[in-house]
Design a protein around this motif. Structure first.
Motif: not given
Length: 727
Positions: A655-667
C-alpha cells in the motif's frame, strides 16, 4: 577646448557607446528622418535597400508628394515605397533601372549611393583630383558621383585606398553619409557628441544584427508585443475561447514557405486581470527556425529577478519515473514602474517531440519526448524602456513551448513568501508543475507508459498534476495572488482536458494495466476523477463558482452507473467493490485498490450530503459493507493494508505509505456525519494503519496530522517526520 558630451539614454539595443556612428544615427532619429525597428534595434549592419533609401531621402529633404505614375514595374499605387520612389524620381535623385524597375528591394551599392547623394544635395565638381585604387571597378555612370562625394568629404573611401563601389551600403554607413551631407547643406546643426547612460541587461541578451520580419501581437494595451523571425509570419487565425473561469485569446501565425509550421500565442485572461501567455512553435518540417516573442515596456524604474536556482536542486533516479531532466522556471521578475510594482513568473523553453501510438481498436496513446529545456529569457533596460525577449529555437520535427504569468501587482506579498514557494518547488520538483502549455502542464511520466521514447524522457499530461492540490492548500492559508492565478489556470486546464465529456479519461496507456487486463488509453481512472471532483468542489467554494459541484455530481453519477452496468465485483447483492479503472474501448473488470475504493465512497457520501439523493448513499453503503465483510482480509499481519483486491478475491501489493490513511480519516469523518454505526470499521483501520506507520517510523503528512486532530485521534499520530506530499 573639447565640447562637453551630452548624456542621454540609449535608444537602440545595438547602438551603444562603442558604436562608431552613434552620434549620427541618434541625431537623425531625433529629427524623425530615420527610424529603428519595433523591437528597439537599429540594425546598423543591415544593407539598405533602394526603396528604403528613397523614403529616407524624401523625409530628409522634405520633398513634395508626387502623384502615382505607372513608371516602375515594382512600384504599385499601394506600395510602401510609393512616395519615396515617385518623389525622388521627380526630383531627379533616383532614375530607375534599365529593366523598368525602380529596384525597391535591391541593395543600394556604394557607387549608387554616391550618385544619389550628389543628385539629392546638388553637389558640384570642385575640380579637386580624386583617386581610388579600384577606380576601374566604378561604373561609368557613377564615376562623377563618387568623385564629387569624395571632393566634399562625405566619403573618404576605405582604409586601403579603395572605394569598393559594388559593396552594399549598410544602415549605419548610410546614416553617416546622409548626416554629413545634411550638415554641409545647412539642413542640420552639428551637435555635441553624446554618451549613453549605462544599460542593464538580464540573461544572455544579444541583439539580432540581420534583417527580421516583425509582426505585432495585440496582447496588451500597456506595452507592445511582437513576434520576430527571419521568416515572414502572417496571422492565419484569431479566435476567442471562453472558459468558465478564464478567457483565451488565441493568435495563430503561419510561416512563409512552411505549410505546416505554425506559431500560436495564447493569452489566458484570468478573472483578477492577470494573464498567462503561452507561446507554441510547432515545426513538423526538417528545417530549423527561430521565433522570438519580443515585449516592449516603458516607464520602467527598476527591474530585478528572484531566481529558482538560488536554491540547489538535488535530483535522483526514481525506479518508477526514471530521471526528470526538467528543473524549474527561471524565476519571478519584479518591475517597479510608473504604474506601481508588478511581478511576472517566467518559464524556460521546452523543446519536445510529439509521440503517438495507435491501436487496432481505434484508441490512441499520446506522449511527448522532452528533448531539452533551456533558459532563453533575456532583457535590456535602456533608460525607462525595457526590451524583453522570449526565444524559441526549433531544430525541426519538434514543438517548442514557452510561458509566462504577468500581473501588474505582486504575485507574492513578501520575499519570505516567494522564497518559501521557490524552495518548496525545488525540493518537491517531481510534483510541482513547471512546463505549462495552453492545453495543460506536462510532467515526467512513469516508465510504464507507452509510447515511451528510447531516451526515457516520456512526458505527458498527468491528471493528478493538472489539478493543483498543494496550491489550493497554500492559497487557503495565504491568499497569495500567485496561488490564485495558478488555480484559475488549473480550473481552465481541467476543462480543456475534459473536452465535451462529463468526466476525465487518461490519454496515456499504462503498460502495467495493459499487461494485467489488455486495455489501453483512453480509460477512466477513478482516483483521478475523485480527486479532480474534490479539487473543483473545494476550489469552487473558495472562489464562489456557481458550477462548484458540477464535477462532484458527474463523477458520483459515473460511479452509480457502474453498479447499474454490472461493472462491480459483488460480495452480495448489497455489498460490492467498484473497480479502479473503466476502459473506454473494452469490457473488462479490473482490480480494486483500497485508496481508489475509499476515494469513490467518499465522493458518493459528499454527493449525498450535497444533493440529498438516496442513490448515492445506497452505493456508498454497499462499498462500506464490502469493506466490513473483508476487513480482516484487507489488513496485513503487520497492521498495514493490502494495496489491491483482484476480481478473483486475491489480495496483494504494498500500500501507499500515507495516502490511504488520509482517505480512511476522511471516510471516518463522512460516515460520522451521516451514520455513526458505519464509521466503526474505518476507525479500526485507522488505528491499524497508523500503528504500522508508528512502529516503522515512516512519518505522516500535514493532512494526516490535521485530520487526526479533527476526529480527536491525535494520539495516533505516527512517529517520524512530517511531509507536505503523501508518499
Amino acid at each position: 577646448m573639447h565640447a562637453k558630451a551630452e548624456t542621454v539614454n540609449q535608444r537602440f539595443s545595438d547602438v551603444s557607446n562603442e558604436y562608431w556612428a552613434k552620434d549620427e544615427v541618434t541625431q537623425l532619429v531625433e529629427e524623425g528622418i530615420i527610424n529603428g525597428y519595433q523591437d528597439l534595434q537599429y540594425r546598423p549592419g543591415v544593407s539598405i535597400k533602394r526603396g528604403q533609401a528613397a523614403n529616407l531621402l524624401t523625409a530628409a529633404l522634405q520633398l513634395p508628394e508626387a502623384p502615382y505614375q505607372p513608371i516602375f514595374k515594382d512600384v504599385s499605387a499601394k506600395s510602401s515605397h510609393l512616395r519615396g520612389a515617385m518623389s525622388t524620381y521627380q526630383a531627379g535623385i533616383f532614375r530607375g533601372k534599365p529593366d523598368g524597375n525602380f529596384g525597391v528591394s535591391d541593395e543600394l551599392t556604394r557607387e549608387q549611393m554616391a550618385s544619389v547623394l550628389v543628385n539629392a544635395f546638388k553637389l558640384k565638381d570642385t575640380g579637386e583630383k580624386v583617386h581610388f585604387t579600384d577606380e576601374k571597378s566604378i561604373s561609368e555612370s557613377h564615376r562623377y558621383g563618387v568623385k564629387v562625394l569624395m571632393q566634399h568629404g562625405i566619403t573618404t573611401g576605405k582604409e586601403d585606398g579603395s572605394f569598393a563601389p559594388k559593396l552594399s551600403v549598410n544602415r549605419g554607413s548610410f546614416a553617416v553619409f546622409l548626416h554629413r551631407a545634411m550638415i554641409q547643406a545647412g539642413m542640420l546643426e552639428k551637435k555635441q557628441p553624446i554618451v549613453f547612460n549605462k544599460t542593464q541587461t538580464m540573461g544572455k541578451f544579444e541583439p539580432i544584427r540581420f534583417e527580421q520580419f516583425i509582426t505585432e501581437v495585440p496582447l496588451t494595451q500597456e506595452g507592445q508585443t511582437y513576434l520576430r523571425s527571419n521568416h515572414f509570419l502572417s496571422l492565419s487565425a484569431k479566435r476567442v475561447k471562453t472558459h468558465a473561469h478564464a478567457t483565451d485569446h488565441i493568435y495563430v501565425y503561419g510561416v512563409s514557405g512552411r505549410k505546416s509550421t505554425k506559431v500560436t500565442v495564447t493569452k489566458r485572461e484570468l478573472p483578477n486581470g492577470d494573464y498567462f501567455t503561452f507561446v507554441e512553435l510547432r515545426n513538423p518540417d526538417r528545417l530549423p527556425i527561430r521565433v522570438d516573442l519580443v515585449r516592449i515596456d516603458g516607464g520602467i524604474q527598476t527591474n530585478t529577478i528572484e531566481r529558482f536556482d538560488k536554491f540547489p536542486m538535488k535530483k535522483d533516479v526514481d525506479d518508477t519515473f526514471g530521471f526528470d531532466i526538467a528543473t524549474s522556471p527561471v524565476g519571478v521578475l519584479e518591475t517597479i514602474s510608473q504604474q506601481g510594482t508588478g511581478q511576472q513568473m517566467i518559464s524556460k523553453t521546452y523543446r519536445s517531440r510529439e509521440l503517438e501510438l495507435k491501436y487496432r481498436n481505434g484508441a490512441v496513446s499520446r506522449t511527448r519526448e522532452l528533448q531539452d529545456e533551456k533558459e532563453t529569457y533575456s532583457n535590456i533596460l535602456m533608460g525607462d524602456n525595457r526590451v524583453s525577449v522570449y526565444e524559441l529555437n526549433s531544430r525541426g520535427y519538434d514543438v517548442v513551448d514557452q510561458w509566462y504569468l504577468s500581473s501588474n501587482k505582486k504575485l507574492f506579498s513578501s520575499k519570505e513568501r516567494l522564497d518559501s514557494w521557490l524552495r518548496e518547488s525545488i525540493t518537491n520538483y517531481k510534483k510541482r508543475n513547471k512546463w505549462y502549455t495552453a492545453e495543460g502542464p506536462y510532467n515526467k511520466m512513469a516508465t510504464t507508459i507507452e509510447p515511451m521514447p528510447a531516451s526515457g524522457r516520456g512526458y505527458g499530461r498527468n491528471l493528478l498534476l493538472v489539478k493543483e492540490d498543494r496550491v489550493m492548500l497554500l492559497y487557503n492559508q495565504t491568499k497569495e495572488r500567485y496561488y490564485e492565478d495558478i488555480l484559475h489556470n488549473s480550473f481552465t486546464n481541467l476543462a480543456v482536458f475534459r473536452g465535451s465529456k462529463p468526466y476525465w479519461e487518461t490519454e496515456v496507456t499504462s503498460t502495467y494495466l495493459t499487461h494485467l487486463y489488455n486495455f489501453t488509453a483512453p480509460f477512466v481512472d477513478t482516483r483521478f476523477n475523485e480527486q479532480i471532483a474534490l479539487f473543483l468542489y473545494n476550489g469552487g467554494k473558495a472562489f464562489n463558482h456557481k458550477d462548484y459541484n458540477e464535477g462532484l455530481r458527474n463523477y458520483a453519477n459515473l460511479l452509480v452507473q457502474q453498479h447499474r452496468k454490472g461493472n462491480v465485483n459483488f460480495l452480495s447483492p448489497t455489498a460490492y467493490y467498484i473497480p479502479d479503472y473503466f476502459p473506454a474501448k473494452s469490457q473488462v473488470k479490473t482490480h480494486t485498490s483500497m485508496n481508489h475504493l475509499l476515494g469513490g465512497m467518499n465522493i458518493l457520501l459528499l454527493a449525498f450530503q450535497e444533493f440529498n439523493d438516496p442513490v448515492y448513499l445506497e452505493n456508498a453503503s454497499a462499498i462500506e459493507k464490502a469493506i466490513r465483510f473483508e476487513e480482516k482480509k484487507w489488513t496485513r499481519s503487520n497492521g498495514d493494508i493490502w494495496y489491491k483486491r483482484a476480481p478473483n478475491g486475491q489480495f496483494s501489493g504494498t500500500d501507499y505509505v500515507h495516502l490511504t490513511l488520509e482517505d480512511l480519516i476522511y471516510s471516518y469523518e463522512k460516515w460520522s456525519q451521516i451514520d455513526q454505526s458505519k464509521a466503526k470499521v474505518f476507525e479500526r483501520m485507522i488505528k491499524s494503519k497508523a500503528g504500522y506507520l508508528n512502529s516503522t517510523k515512516k512519518g505522516y503528512t500535514t493532512k494526516i496530522k490535521e485530520g487526526l486532530k479533527r476526529i480527536n485521534m491525535s494520539n495516533l499520530l505516527p512517529a517520524g517526520k512530517e511531509y507536505t506530499d503523501a508518499l
